[in-house]
Design an enzyme around this catalytic site. Sequence first.
Site, mmCIF file in Angstrom:
data_model
loop_
_atom_site.group_PDB
_atom_site.id
_atom_site.type_symbol
_atom_site.label_atom_id
_atom_site.label_comp_id
_atom_site.label_asym_id
_atom_site.label_seq_id
_atom_site.Cartn_x
_atom_site.Cartn_y
_atom_site.Cartn_z
ATOM 1 N N LYS A 174 74.538 8.741 81.957
ATOM 2 C CA LYS A 174 75.865 8.959 82.541
ATOM 3 C C LYS A 174 76.967 8.623 81.542
ATOM 4 O O LYS A 174 77.930 9.374 81.379
ATOM 5 C CB LYS A 174 76.027 8.098 83.794
ATOM 6 C CG LYS A 174 75.221 8.552 84.986
ATOM 7 C CD LYS A 174 75.325 7.539 86.128
ATOM 8 C CE LYS A 174 74.498 7.961 87.323
ATOM 9 N NZ LYS A 174 74.437 6.947 88.387
ATOM 10 N N GLN A 195 75.433 1.531 90.751
ATOM 11 C CA GLN A 195 74.086 2.081 90.587
ATOM 12 C C GLN A 195 73.114 1.445 91.577
ATOM 13 O O GLN A 195 73.003 0.234 91.675
ATOM 14 C CB GLN A 195 73.600 1.842 89.149
ATOM 15 C CG GLN A 195 72.227 2.415 88.851
ATOM 16 C CD GLN A 195 72.203 3.937 88.946
ATOM 17 O OE1 GLN A 195 73.108 4.613 88.481
ATOM 18 N NE2 GLN A 195 71.162 4.464 89.563
ATOM 19 N N ASP A 253 80.297 8.959 94.319
ATOM 20 C CA ASP A 253 78.957 9.214 94.844
ATOM 21 C C ASP A 253 79.016 9.823 96.244
ATOM 22 O O ASP A 253 78.029 10.393 96.723
ATOM 23 C CB ASP A 253 78.151 7.908 94.901
ATOM 24 C CG ASP A 253 77.089 7.821 93.818
ATOM 25 O OD1 ASP A 253 76.736 8.871 93.246
ATOM 26 O OD2 ASP A 253 76.604 6.710 93.546
#
Length: 292
Positions: A54, A98, A121
Amino acid sequence: MTATIIDGKAFAGRVREKVAAHVARLKEEHGITPGLAVVLVGDDPASEVYVRSKGKMTKAVGMLSLEHRLPADAAQDEVMRLVAELNANPEVHGILVQLPLPRHMDEAEVLAVIDPAKDVDGFHISNVGLLGTGQRAMVPCTPLGCLMMLRDHHGDLTGMDAVVIGRSNIVGKPMAQLLLGESCTVTIAHSRTRNLADVVRRADIVVAAVGRPEMVPGDWIKPGATVIDVGINRTEAGLVGDVDFASAVKVAGAITPVPGGVGPMTIACLLANTVTACCRANDLAEPDGLTV
């Protein structure tokens, strides 16, 4: 008949090119650089690899990449304080915590602290509710990527019969909401659905996201249907999807492979969501083709 292969890797590359072009315009015309902050707690090997990837791709498209690492024994309050600081940081437009978090932490409580406008997200309950009621939301990355590929392949999805196999909050449910938003007729099926094969056989679009290796054989697929395989399952033979590719490719009209299908789109859509969040925060036009 042999299905058209939907190349997710190539498509993701085109999405990243669009993101990079929009980032360049934001810098040149408005002096704004979209920023993505990733919070990693602990040292889970898969998470480490994902976070590195990422960060690399975020920088490659010209965005600001911020990485915050905390030890596995960090207190939940410490993580939540960090997220609150990122919420208040005007250089940060997207925040990603995460997952999975260490077992002593409540993931729902941590995710709830993220500013919904920075929730790239799309997991915050506010964004879930907005998506479910057809309002503007931050959309989970994997379903967004699936929708992008379906739009690219079909154009207008109006009236198509879609079956989503899987009811997770991350893929199945938001995927169904997105397809409803495209005026599809949508069925959410799962491993306990009665006569599942018959349900799947009527679909023009099949999105398999159930997490079982090669659960969907080719004889479940309607001839000419489009199959989006979200599954990534590690077996002795290697990575396989939720669909038996070898048999399905002979029946479907189009299909995503595993690997190289949906997977590459997830990070590409994370970058797209960060640009979208940046534009919304600054009351600028949203990037064409990078959002719902």
